[in-house]
Design a protein around this motif. Structure first.
Motif, PDB file in Angstrom:
ATOM      1  N   ILE A  64       0.843  -1.205   0.000  1.00 21.39           N
ATOM      2  CA  ILE A  64       0.000   0.000   0.000  1.00 21.39           C
ATOM      3  C   ILE A  64       0.875   1.250   0.000  1.00 21.39           C
ATOM      4  N   GLU A  65       1.942   1.228   0.806  1.00 24.89           N
ATOM      5  CA  GLU A  65       2.824   2.393   0.894  1.00 24.89           C
ATOM      6  C   GLU A  65       3.461   2.710  -0.459  1.00 24.89           C
ATOM      7  N   LYS A  66       3.969   1.684  -1.141  1.00 24.10           N
ATOM      8  CA  LYS A  66       4.592   1.906  -2.440  1.00 24.10           C
ATOM      9  C   LYS A  66       3.568   2.313  -3.492  1.00 24.10           C
ATOM     10  N   SER A  69       3.065   6.031  -3.327  1.00 19.89           N
ATOM     11  CA  SER A  69       4.170   6.843  -3.845  1.00 19.89           C
ATOM     12  C   SER A  69       4.312   6.732  -5.364  1.00 19.89           C
ATOM     13  N   SER A  70       3.887   5.574  -5.939  1.00 19.31           N
ATOM     14  CA  SER A  70       3.990   5.384  -7.393  1.00 19.31           C
ATOM     15  C   SER A  70       2.679   4.797  -7.942  1.00 19.31           C
ATOM     16  N   PRO A  71       1.590   5.551  -7.864  1.00 21.69           N
ATOM     17  CA  PRO A  71       0.274   4.994  -8.224  1.00 21.69           C
ATOM     18  C   PRO A  71       0.149   4.551  -9.672  1.00 21.69           C
ATOM     19  N   ASN A  72       0.664   5.350 -10.616  1.00 23.45           N
ATOM     20  CA  ASN A  72       0.527   5.001 -12.036  1.00 23.45           C
ATOM     21  C   ASN A  72       1.231   3.684 -12.363  1.00 23.45           C
ATOM     22  N   TYR A  73       2.479   3.573 -11.922  1.00 21.39           N
ATOM     23  CA  TYR A  73       3.250   2.354 -12.163  1.00 21.39           C
ATOM     24  C   TYR A  73       2.584   1.149 -11.505  1.00 21.39           C
ATOM     25  N   PHE A  74       2.122   1.327 -10.290  1.00 25.01           N
ATOM     26  CA  PHE A  74       1.536   0.244  -9.501  1.00 25.01           C
ATOM     27  C   PHE A  74       0.275  -0.298 -10.169  1.00 25.01           C
ATOM     28  N   ILE A  75      -0.627   0.600 -10.518  1.00 26.32           N
ATOM     29  CA  ILE A  75      -1.897   0.182 -11.123  1.00 26.32           C
ATOM     30  C   ILE A  75      -1.659  -0.440 -12.494  1.00 26.32           C
ATOM     31  N   LYS A  76      -0.816   0.199 -13.310  1.00 29.40           N
ATOM     32  CA  LYS A  76      -0.540  -0.318 -14.659  1.00 29.40           C
ATOM     33  C   LYS A  76       0.076  -1.711 -14.596  1.00 29.40           C
ATOM     34  N   ALA A 118     -17.505  -1.944  -2.888  1.00 32.59           N
ATOM     35  CA  ALA A 118     -16.042  -1.823  -2.868  1.00 32.59           C
ATOM     36  C   ALA A 118     -15.633  -0.366  -2.773  1.00 32.59           C
ATOM     37  N   ASP A 119     -14.502  -0.120  -2.115  1.00 29.51           N
ATOM     38  CA  ASP A 119     -14.010   1.243  -1.914  1.00 29.51           C
ATOM     39  C   ASP A 119     -12.486   1.239  -2.078  1.00 29.51           C
ATOM     40  N   GLY A 120     -12.023   1.706  -3.242  1.00 26.24           N
ATOM     41  CA  GLY A 120     -10.585   1.737  -3.497  1.00 26.24           C
ATOM     42  C   GLY A 120      -9.938   2.965  -2.892  1.00 26.24           C
ATOM     43  N   ASN A 121      -9.624   2.887  -1.594  1.00 27.33           N
ATOM     44  CA  ASN A 121      -9.099   4.054  -0.893  1.00 27.33           C
ATOM     45  C   ASN A 121      -7.579   4.188  -0.994  1.00 27.33           C
ATOM     46  N   ASN A 122      -6.943   3.349  -1.829  1.00 29.25           N
ATOM     47  CA  ASN A 122      -5.520   3.494  -2.142  1.00 29.25           C
ATOM     48  C   ASN A 122      -5.283   2.816  -3.486  1.00 29.25           C
ATOM     49  N   PRO A 123      -4.190   3.132  -4.181  1.00 32.52           N
ATOM     50  CA  PRO A 123      -3.960   2.556  -5.516  1.00 32.52           C
ATOM     51  C   PRO A 123      -3.900   1.035  -5.543  1.00 32.52           C
ATOM     52  N   TYR A 124      -3.406   0.426  -4.471  1.00 32.07           N
ATOM     53  CA  TYR A 124      -3.351  -1.035  -4.426  1.00 32.07           C
ATOM     54  C   TYR A 124      -4.750  -1.641  -4.464  1.00 32.07           C
ATOM     55  N   SER A 125      -5.639  -1.196  -3.557  1.00 35.12           N
ATOM     56  CA  SER A 125      -6.992  -1.757  -3.530  1.00 35.12           C
ATOM     57  C   SER A 125      -7.761  -1.397  -4.798  1.00 35.12           C
ATOM     58  N   LEU A 126      -7.475  -0.216  -5.359  1.00 41.51           N
ATOM     59  CA  LEU A 126      -8.115   0.164  -6.621  1.00 41.51           C
ATOM     60  C   LEU A 126      -7.717  -0.798  -7.736  1.00 41.51           C
ATOM     61  N   SER A 127      -6.448  -1.194  -7.779  1.00 42.04           N
ATOM     62  CA  SER A 127      -5.995  -2.148  -8.802  1.00 42.04           C
ATOM     63  C   SER A 127      -6.699  -3.490  -8.636  1.00 42.04           C
TER      64      SER A 127
END
Length: 289
Positions: A64-66, A69-76, A118-127
């Protein structure tokens, strides 16, 4: 290998993947897919993979922390990997078992059912939410059979020390100080062996369109976890109190009736038994990551 299900396991190098392969190596024909096949977010690398009946998809970035800090890279990364996995399953008529996550946000109904919004409250859960939606699309339009498992807080022997229970046990055995922000945050912890059993049973689940919570159905505060660890380690944890996290998820607790019904599964390990086994394992193997 005759009469054994041919399984392709994506993420065989990870915590859950390694333990699954070890536990079921004699019951399944497991094709372990790890770093040796290259970056699986790249489509051409999938051409090397052999055909299988069932895919267990465990691979993704999961910090979640990473992700913050890098949402675009993480989700992609996570979405590209999932899309390639689905394309493989569509091509090979392969069932997918996908390990999702807790995706219910900060104020869910307790205990939380699968129909909770569902509630994507961070990029990890959104992915994870987007991945689940893509799996549903491939299931409905391309007939890709799937089981989505939503594990709550997984813990167990050999887990990275960035996770709470592993970190607490590591610190108490090494006499290291640990920082705690809020002793009253409460989580549903599920032991590694119970997760492995749920994944195994999912291979043989006959009902399609399954989305299942995998948790203990119970919730424990951090202060309670500390007391259990101290009891079995027969030591005191050195704690440094830090500032509270702003607006954290205060409590999680899974409703697990659907997993009991459709997988004939229920957790066998209590939090006390799970923690005891980890401490015994760490002491025996002298593993302090």
């Amino acid at each position: 290998m005759k009469n054994k299900k041919k399984i392709i396991l994506i993420g065989a190098d990870g915590f859950i993947g390694k333990n699954f392969c070890k536990k079921y190596k004699n019951k399944l024909n497991i094709l372990k897919i790890g770093h040796q096949y290259g970056n699986l977010t790249i489509k051409k690398n999938w051409k090397k993979l052999p055909k299988a009946e069932v895919m267990i998809q465990l691979a993704n970035l999961n910090s979640i922390e990473k992700s913050l800090s890098s949402p675009n890279y993480f989700i992609k990364n996570n979405i590209d990997l999932l899309l390639n996995s689905l394309a493989y399953c569509r091509k090979n008529n392969c069932k997918m078992i996908y390990l999702s996550s807790y995706i219910y946000g900060k104020n869910p109904k307790i205990p939380t059912p699968e129909f909770q919004v569902a509630d994507g409250n961070n990029p990890y859960s959104l992915s994870k939410i987007i991945s689940e939606q893509l799996i549903s699309l491939y299931r409905d339009y391309y007939n890709v059979n799937s089981v989505i498992l939503r594990p709550f807080n997984v813990y167990g022997y050999g887990q990275s020390k960035r996770f709470l229970i592993s970190n607490l046990i590591n610190c108490i055995l090494k006499k290291k100080e640990i920082e705690i922000s809020d002793f009253n945050i409460s989580r549903d912890y599920i032991y590694i062996d119970d997760i492995l059993t749920a994944i195994f049973k999912s291979i043989y689940a006959k009902k399609k369109k399954l989305v299942l919570n995998i948790g203990s159905g119970k919730s424990f505060k951090i202060v309670e976890i500390i007391k259990i660890i101290e009891r079995f380690a027969m030591k005191k944890i050195i704690i440094k109190k830090t500032k509270k996290i702003k607006n954290p998820i205060q409590k999680t607790r899974a409703k697990i009736s659907l997993a009991k019904k459709y997988l004939n599964w229920k957790p066998k390990f209590s939090i006390k038994n799970g923690i005891k086994k980890i401490i015994e394992y760490e002491k025996k193997n002298c593993i302090f990551r």
